[in-house]
Design a protein around this motif. Structure first.
Motif, mmCIF file in Angstrom:
data_model
loop_
_atom_site.group_PDB
_atom_site.id
_atom_site.type_symbol
_atom_site.label_atom_id
_atom_site.label_comp_id
_atom_site.label_asym_id
_atom_site.label_seq_id
_atom_site.Cartn_x
_atom_site.Cartn_y
_atom_site.Cartn_z
ATOM 1 N N ILE A 8 0.934 -1.162 0.051
ATOM 2 C CA ILE A 8 0.089 -0.049 -0.129
ATOM 3 C C ILE A 8 0.967 0.973 -0.062
ATOM 4 O O ILE A 8 1.701 1.441 0.846
ATOM 5 C CB ILE A 8 -1.058 0.106 1.373
ATOM 6 N N ARG A 9 0.554 1.941 -1.096
ATOM 7 C CA ARG A 9 1.625 3.037 -1.208
ATOM 8 C C ARG A 9 1.129 4.370 -0.278
ATOM 9 O O ARG A 9 0.234 4.641 0.006
ATOM 10 C CB ARG A 9 1.442 3.677 -2.707
ATOM 11 N N THR A 10 2.297 4.904 0.262
ATOM 12 C CA THR A 10 2.308 5.948 1.126
ATOM 13 C C THR A 10 2.845 7.270 0.063
ATOM 14 O O THR A 10 3.352 7.039 -0.960
ATOM 15 C CB THR A 10 3.259 5.915 2.469
ATOM 16 N N GLY A 11 3.075 8.330 0.724
ATOM 17 C CA GLY A 11 3.635 9.582 -0.213
ATOM 18 C C GLY A 11 5.038 9.410 -0.221
ATOM 19 O O GLY A 11 5.585 10.060 -1.312
ATOM 20 N N LYS A 50 6.339 -0.654 -19.336
ATOM 21 C CA LYS A 50 5.143 -1.227 -19.685
ATOM 22 C C LYS A 50 4.540 -1.881 -18.274
ATOM 23 O O LYS A 50 3.382 -1.635 -18.153
ATOM 24 C CB LYS A 50 5.104 -2.201 -20.741
ATOM 25 N N ALA A 51 5.298 -2.934 -17.496
ATOM 26 C CA ALA A 51 4.814 -3.310 -16.536
ATOM 27 C C ALA A 51 4.520 -2.419 -15.457
ATOM 28 O O ALA A 51 3.439 -2.754 -14.707
ATOM 29 C CB ALA A 51 5.925 -4.265 -15.924
ATOM 30 N N ILE A 52 5.054 -1.261 -15.344
ATOM 31 C CA ILE A 52 4.815 -0.436 -14.066
ATOM 32 C C ILE A 52 3.519 0.315 -14.495
ATOM 33 O O ILE A 52 2.736 0.634 -13.816
ATOM 34 C CB ILE A 52 6.084 0.460 -13.897
ATOM 35 N N GLY A 92 -0.658 3.710 -10.008
ATOM 36 C CA GLY A 92 -0.710 4.723 -10.500
ATOM 37 C C GLY A 92 0.496 5.716 -10.678
ATOM 38 O O GLY A 92 0.639 6.730 -10.337
ATOM 39 N N LEU A 93 1.637 4.864 -11.151
ATOM 40 C CA LEU A 93 3.165 5.408 -11.169
ATOM 41 C C LEU A 93 3.246 5.612 -12.626
ATOM 42 O O LEU A 93 3.043 4.844 -13.582
ATOM 43 C CB LEU A 93 3.821 4.573 -10.655
ATOM 44 N N PRO A 99 2.054 12.957 -5.076
ATOM 45 C CA PRO A 99 1.500 13.205 -3.752
ATOM 46 C C PRO A 99 0.062 12.807 -3.828
ATOM 47 O O PRO A 99 -0.475 12.690 -4.794
ATOM 48 C CB PRO A 99 1.573 14.760 -3.449
ATOM 49 N N LEU A 100 -0.209 12.171 -2.342
ATOM 50 C CA LEU A 100 -1.262 11.526 -2.139
ATOM 51 C C LEU A 100 -2.373 12.562 -2.075
ATOM 52 O O LEU A 100 -2.196 13.751 -1.247
ATOM 53 C CB LEU A 100 -1.336 10.675 -1.253
ATOM 54 N N THR A 101 -3.558 12.418 -2.431
ATOM 55 C CA THR A 101 -4.674 13.590 -2.208
ATOM 56 C C THR A 101 -5.525 12.773 -1.198
ATOM 57 O O THR A 101 -5.229 11.639 -0.716
ATOM 58 C CB THR A 101 -5.588 13.549 -3.423
ATOM 59 N N GLU A 102 -6.128 13.754 -0.513
ATOM 60 C CA GLU A 102 -7.116 13.271 0.548
ATOM 61 C C GLU A 102 -8.066 12.148 0.260
ATOM 62 O O GLU A 102 -8.122 11.145 0.913
ATOM 63 C CB GLU A 102 -8.092 14.451 1.177
#
Length: 185
Positions: free
Chosen positions: A27-30, A80-82, A88-89, A104-107
């Motif tokens: 799970i991605r953080t900022g 391509k894989a990424i 979302g990268l 950056p993560l939005t709310e």
């Protein structure tokens, strides 16, 4: 016999907590962290290979990952894989180096990731309770076969409940840490 059941239950519960840690890493953080890319596989000469086996992954700064493929012709495959992953990268290639800036993560995305983290934690709790149920069933079988007495059964069930409570508390603590990490700006 009872000690073996308790030890087995404890080991299985520990594995559930470790699996939760691995799921939390995805799970991605900022911040940039190489474990974010753990679930990505790349088509490497016809077989799906984990990304960390075809490229060196490192952290350039707090918000950027760097990938150095071991073979230059793998650059487009890795990109391509990424792009296909649901992280979302958007990778940026400069020759043989692939840079992945962490947006950056939005709310809204933070709340979505927290919801995902809570679901993972609940899955770990369910897994731990399942192990408890199995262990208690084994103890009840021993009682039925008259290998242990009722006092031993009650004592063993209490011990297994204490072990369960300890691991559920670990899950709750890990979830609190992950939520704090996700809400950090």
């Amino acid at each position: 016999m009872i000690n073996e059941i308790k030890q087995d239950a404890e080991e299985r519960m520990q594995k559930s907590v470790e699996a939760l840690g691995n799921n939390f890493n995805k799970i991605r953080t900022g911040r940039a962290h190489p474990s974010i890319l753990d679930g990505i596989t790349v088509n490497y000469y016809g077989s799906d290979t984990p990304l960390n086996q075809v490229a060196n992954i490192s952290v350039l700064d707090a918000r950027t990952l760097s990938l150095s493929p071991w073979e230059k012709q793998m650059v487009p495959e890795i990109e391509k894989a990424i792009m296909k992953s649901d992280l979302g990268l958007n990778p940026a290639t400069t020759g043989e180096l692939i840079r992945i800036p962490m947006p950056p993560l939005t709310e809204e995305t933070r709340k979505g990731f927290i919801k995902q983290a809570r679901a993972e934690a609940e899955g770990a709790r369910v897994s731990i309770r399942s192990v408890r149920r199995d262990a208690i069933a084994h103890i009840k079988d021993l009682l039925k076969e008259k290998e242990i007495g009722e006092d031993d059964e009650r004592r063993a069930e209490d011990d297994i409940q204490k072990i369960t409570d300890k691991f559920v508390a670990e899950v709750d603590k890990a979830l609190a840490v992950k939520e704090a990490d996700l809400m950090e700006i």
